[in-house]
Design a protein around this motif. Structure first.
Motif, PDB file in Angstrom:
ATOM      1  N   THR A  46      18.361 106.974  11.431  1.00  0.00           N
ATOM      2  CA  THR A  46      17.011 106.795  12.368  1.00  0.00           C
ATOM      3  C   THR A  46      17.480 106.821  13.879  1.00  0.00           C
ATOM      4  N   GLN A  85       9.010 106.837   8.467  1.00  0.00           N
ATOM      5  CA  GLN A  85       9.333 106.114   7.494  1.00  0.00           C
ATOM      6  C   GLN A  85       8.081 105.190   7.119  1.00  0.00           C
ATOM      7  N   ASP A 161      11.585 111.102   8.903  1.00  0.00           N
ATOM      8  CA  ASP A 161      12.518 110.092   8.507  1.00  0.00           C
ATOM      9  C   ASP A 161      12.295 109.532   7.009  1.00  0.00           C
ATOM     10  N   GLU A 162      13.447 109.984   6.320  1.00  0.00           N
ATOM     11  CA  GLU A 162      13.128 109.378   4.792  1.00  0.00           C
ATOM     12  C   GLU A 162      11.725 109.548   4.337  1.00  0.00           C
TER      13      GLU A 162
HETATM   14 MG   LIG Z   1      16.469 104.340   9.154  1.00  0.00          MG
END
Ligand SMILES: [Mg+2]
Ligand SMILES: Nc1ncnc2c1ncn2[C@@H]1O[C@H](COP(=O)(O)OP(=O)(O)OP(=O)(O)O)[C@@H](O)[C@H]1O
Lengths: 363, 274
Positions: A46, A85, A161-162
């Motif tokens: 991240t 995320q 991000d994810e």
């Molecule tokens: Mg992360």
């Protein structure tokens, strides 16, 4: 893959007090690629993405976009697409307004905005839901809104991000396909973060593996899976057996040594390796009742456990020296002894094993 | 069954107490409003026709709306700093917001008097600097009342605002910045709309509290800009017109009850939506 480096990170370090979230990270991002950043929790994925986006300023190092230094350029001037995320949708706006936001910011004309938004919503399959609020959508639909919002203004690069970590398995697999097809359609550059190795291997054109703020290896999924640079990468990308070698000798691209009195051979990069081990993926090993007569590597072991797993089952074995091995066997394969206590031979082709150092850092 | 009796036995004194000290006297006030000096609704007619009463009501409304505006704006800025600034500054704001809760209304009102008076700190300071020749009238007027009341109410308005900002997902703000939005644009189209429930809550609380203010306007208004609570006091203790005092009290009570109902309703809707 072409060679048009689009973003270039050089020796990026990010410190938070004494913690090094990123430690001397250098990475070239090629135009149009699907690059995945893979690593365990806290490995700096991240942080690196935030450095690319401009939300975090590196403590050291340089970031270049098409040869121009953008290290200190604020995020709102870079305008990279970003899927956070947890999505970070605007809860007080409708789906259409969410997707419209980045277009409105740059003051595009009303007619153009309406056209782009409705095209984008159609692309992600949300055309019927444009007047809903994010809270009235399922997780997968919210995910698609986040993607639409990140892609609608055709940013130079899209950072994710994810994005799939909150979804259940089926939806996750469906969204993986959709993200890949969006990548093809948008023909942009994607940088995708995940800590799921299967996802990383199946989606990416290249994978960068992070651990403790450092890049361990960059390569195609096949390269990193089959020729991991070190023990961490080998173990992180899936189950692997590590067979220690005694009296190892390197000869060109082959290493020879002994294990429990048997001579074993594996491929190697050529450099000398301290405390060498042969790393072999479970799916490359086969079982025999008798000692194999071909020139494969073979060791003797006792079955200690058998775990049925649908198409493939996992067999646990123990060698005389106490080393445990894990094996994948097809459940349809009838010649496999599954009774714990039985002694068998485990063999694998010489070229599928590769030499690593047992001393390499490990999580 | 037995336990229920127990519970009620323990809880009963409280509603009973409240009924005796609030409800019974209020019913008495309602009775005055329709019996003094004679039976009928004459007092209510006077509330909405008597120029003196109307001017007090208008002034109260004007002052309270001004106070609500000033309080909400200031409280918004303070809350923003409290939630988003660096920890040392956060602590400073927290301290500054909570300390006034410990100081009495009277002390605070006199404190403002000391500052705003003709020979107060501000006027003497400005005169010594040569910026003014004659003292500015900062107190014994609506300005002084608004200042004092705003100061009193800001901490109460900060609390709902801070809570609405704390519940905000800050990634949403980051996301807006990343798409190229300026700070002002993020405030106008993301932060402000998202904290709107807190703004409405803060404004309503301020308005409800301010309508019944007595000590602060009495001291800082100096008898010249009388608000409704002080006016009722004067009708009861000086002019001894209990009928009109009762009628105004009832009107005020109904207005406040309506605002509270609105407040509860909006917060309920908020819970249902959010
Ligand atoms: Mg992360
Ligand atoms: N703002 C911050 N202040 C202090 N430390 C931080 C901060 N942000 C990240 N770190 C630290 O930097 C390291 C890397 O964090 P990062 O969020 O990049 O990890 P990650 O790879 O994204 O992990 P995850 O998979 O859990 O999201 C961690 O040790 C984390 O604790």
């Amino acid at each position: 893959m072409n060679d048009r480096t689009f973003l270039k990170a050089r020796n990026i370090t990010k410190r938070y007090g004494k913690v090094r979230a990123l430690d001397d990270v250098s990475l070239d991002i090629v135009e149009g690629e699907f690059l995945t950043l893979l690593g365990p929790s806290g490995s700096g994925k991240t942080t690196f993405l935030m450095c690319l986006a401009g939300f975090v300023e590196p403590s050291e190092g340089v970031l270049e976009q098409n040869g121009r230094d953008i290290t200190h350029m604020p995020a709102e001037d870079r305008r990279f697409g970003m899927v956070f995320q947890g999505y970070a949708l605007f809860p007080h706006m409708t789906v259409a307004r969410n997707v419209d936001f980045p277009l409105r910011v740059v003051g595009r004309g009303k007619a153009e905005r309406e056209r782009l938004v409705s095209d984008m919503l159609r692309t992600v399959g949300l055309e019927g839901l444009s007047q809903r609020r994010p809270s009235e959508l399922s997780g997968g639909q919210q995910q698609r809104v986040a993607l639409a919002r990140a892609l609608v203004y055709e940013p130079a690069v899209t950072l994710l991000d994810e994005p799939l970590s909150a979804l259940d398995k089926n939806l996750r697999e469906q969204m993986q396909d959709e993200i890949r097809s969006l990548h093809r359609k948008a023909s942009g550059t994607f940088v995708f973060v995940t800590h799921d190795q299967t996802e990383a291997l199946s989606m990416s054109s290249r994978v960068a593996i992070f651990n403790r703020g450092r890049i361990q290896q960059i390569g195609t999924p096949q390269e990193v899976y089959e020729k991991p640079a070190n023990r961490f990468v080998a173990q992180f990308l899936g189950r692997i057996n590590l067979v220690p070698l005694d009296k190892a000798e390197t000869n060109g691209s082959w290493m020879t040594g002994s294990f429990e009195g048997r001579t074993l051979v594996s491929s190697t990069g050529g450099e000398t390796i301290e405390e060498p081990v042969i790393a072999v993926r479970p799916e490359h090993m086969t079982l025999d009742r008798r000692e194999p007569t071909n020139d494969m590597n073979a060791v003797k072991a006792t079955v200690i456990d058998y775990a049925y797993g649908g198409a493939h089952s996992v067999l646990q074995l123990r060698c005389q020296s106490g080393l445990e091995l894990s094996l994948d066997v097809g459940s349809a394969d009838t010649n496999v002894p599954v009774t714990p206590g039985e002694t068998v031979w485990v063999s694998w082709p010489k070229e599928t094993g590769f030499a690593l150092s047992a001393k390499d850092q490990q999580q | 069954m037995k336990r229920h009796v127990w519970y009620w036995g323990l809880i009963a004194p409280l509603p009973l107490f409240l009924a005796i000290v609030y409800l019974v006297p209020f019913l008495g006030v309602v009775r005055w409003s329709v019996t003094e000096p004679q039976l009928g609704f004459g007092n209510y007619v006077r509330v909405f026709t008597d120029p003196l009463v109307l001017s007090v009501l208008w002034r109260t409304l004007r002052v309270c709306v001004l106070v609500t505006l000033a309080t909400t704006i200031m409280a918004y800025a303070l809350s923003y700093i409290w939630v988003f600034a660096s920890p040392p500054i956060q602590r400073l704001v927290e301290f500054g917001v909570l300390i006034p809760f410990w100081i009495s209304t009277l002390t605070r009102a006199f404190g403002w008097l000391v500052l705003l008076y003709n020979r107060g700190l501000i006027n003497t300071g400005l005169r010594d600097l040569g910026l003014i020749d004659f003292p500015l009238t900062l107190v014994r007027n609506e300005f002084g009342v608004v200042v004092g009341m705003t100061h009193f109410l800001v901490p109460f308005a900060v609390l709902p605002l801070v809570s609405s900002m704390r519940h905000l997902d800050t990634r949403v703000l980051t996301a807006a910045r990343g798409m190229g939005a300026s700070r002002f644009h993020v405030f106008r189209s993301v932060l402000f709309p998202m904290t709107m429930p807190g703004v409405v809550g803060a404004a309503l609380i301020t308005l409800i509290f301010s309508l019944g203010f007595f000590i602060t306007p009495a001291i800082l208004g100096g008898g010249r800009s009388v608000l409704v609570a002080e006016f009722i006091y004067v009708q009861i203790f000086q002019t001894v017109d209990w009928g009109i005092a009762g009628a105004i009290s009832v009107v005020l009570m109904v207005a406040v009850a309506a605002l509270i109902a609105l407040f509860i309703r909006l917060t309920r809707v908020e819970q249902m939506v959010g």
